[in-house]
Design a protein around this motif. Sequence first.
Motif, PDB file in Angstrom:
ATOM      1  N   CYS A   3       0.845  -1.186   0.000  1.00  0.00           N
ATOM      2  CA  CYS A   3       0.000   0.000   0.000  1.00  0.00           C
ATOM      3  C   CYS A   3       0.883   1.241   0.000  1.00  0.00           C
ATOM      4  O   CYS A   3       0.397   2.352  -0.043  1.00  0.00           O
ATOM      5  CB  CYS A   3      -0.955  -0.007   1.195  1.00  0.00           C
ATOM      6  N   HIS A  31      -3.271  -2.141  11.447  1.00  0.00           N
ATOM      7  CA  HIS A  31      -3.275  -1.848  10.014  1.00  0.00           C
ATOM      8  C   HIS A  31      -3.244  -3.135   9.194  1.00  0.00           C
ATOM      9  O   HIS A  31      -3.935  -3.262   8.182  1.00  0.00           O
ATOM     10  CB  HIS A  31      -2.070  -0.965   9.653  1.00  0.00           C
ATOM     11  N   CYS A  35      -5.026  -4.508   5.799  1.00  0.00           N
ATOM     12  CA  CYS A  35      -4.202  -4.310   4.600  1.00  0.00           C
ATOM     13  C   CYS A  35      -3.445  -5.588   4.256  1.00  0.00           C
ATOM     14  O   CYS A  35      -2.449  -5.927   4.901  1.00  0.00           O
ATOM     15  CB  CYS A  35      -3.225  -3.156   4.795  1.00  0.00           C
ATOM     16  N   SER A  37      -1.623  -6.303   1.585  1.00  0.00           N
ATOM     17  CA  SER A  37      -0.272  -6.153   1.018  1.00  0.00           C
ATOM     18  C   SER A  37       0.771  -5.935   2.108  1.00  0.00           C
ATOM     19  O   SER A  37       1.869  -6.487   2.046  1.00  0.00           O
ATOM     20  CB  SER A  37      -0.240  -5.039  -0.028  1.00  0.00           C
ATOM     21  N   CYS A  38       0.441  -5.140   3.114  1.00  0.00           N
ATOM     22  CA  CYS A  38       1.382  -4.964   4.217  1.00  0.00           C
ATOM     23  C   CYS A  38       1.567  -6.275   4.987  1.00  0.00           C
ATOM     24  O   CYS A  38       2.670  -6.587   5.437  1.00  0.00           O
ATOM     25  CB  CYS A  38       0.922  -3.855   5.170  1.00  0.00           C
TER      26      CYS A  38
HETATM   27 ZN    ZN Z   1      -0.697  -1.293   4.152  1.00  0.00          ZN
END
Ligand code: ZN
Lengths: 133, 191
Positions: A3, A31, A35, A37-38
């Motif tokens: 992200c 987070h 999220c 992708s993280c």
């Molecule tokens: Zn992220």
Amino acid sequence: MTCLNKRFVSLMNKVLDGEARREEKMELDRHMETCESCRNHFRELKQSTELLNHLSHPQLPFSFTKNVLDKLPAENRHALREWMSRHPVWATAAICALPMSFVMIAAKRQTFFQGKNGEDHGYLLLRVPEDRS
Amino acid sequence: MEYKEKRLIKKVKKGDHQAFAELVDKYKNSVYSICLRMVGNSQEAEDLSQETFIRAYKHIDQFDTDRKFSTWIFRIATNLSIDFLRRKKPSVSLDAELPGTDGLELKEILASGEALPDELVVWSETERIVQYEIDRLREKYRSAIILKYIQGLSLKEISEILGVPIGTVKTRIHRGREILRKNITAIRGEE
Ligand SMILES: [Zn+2]
């Protein structure tokens, strides 16, 4: 893929370095819940370092220490001092021969600091690596 | 530095080989491990380890007994390895094929997304791939990563060994970690 939020990437680094405060770790965890992708990025980072941790530590052969000792300069300084205190007459004679040995030591030192191809190796112990980035 | 080691070094400074042998025995495998991971070749690593100790002995007068001997000897090993790499360059091509087989086992482990098991049956193959990825790192990232993850040293020690500030060590570890992540994940992507 990620992200691209720099804040979270830097938090990941802090966590991996073991320097994240509790709130920071919680912020990252929160987070990553949303999220993907993280979450993947963090997992991949952790896996890579785990692979490094798992590398084997091969041992040197037992003969290594002896091979090193065989290559050291002769064991003489300490012995010499003792010998001189026990044989003062011969020591005086030896001191007369001293100027000659200075010449030889100087010659020897020069060949040591200059490697096989004449390059200077003396800096290896003292230099500060120039690349500071 | 611990008392016993200080005493040994005082003896070495007087030319005592036996005292030096004790230091060699204590540090030889750590030194070897640094050299091995830096240059990726066991014979070269053994030669470099030997040179490390011979050089330490010859320059023992320069060693300050108030410092840690391990930091000093690791610094010599790292510098000699970097020097060796610079002399033999350029041999590693970034486009080179992965060594050996296709690294299937590693891909499977990575794809499973699980923590690595302690006992890896496929270790030698995985190890070869990881070493290959270490070899691809630039020297400054490689040395920081090896001292941190293979030697398990603190940032402060690494900073003394490499002669750069702690902040620089951190940056190098972050960069090196990210490059390894990218390349190792790329192996998985090839499936
Ligand atoms: Zn992220």
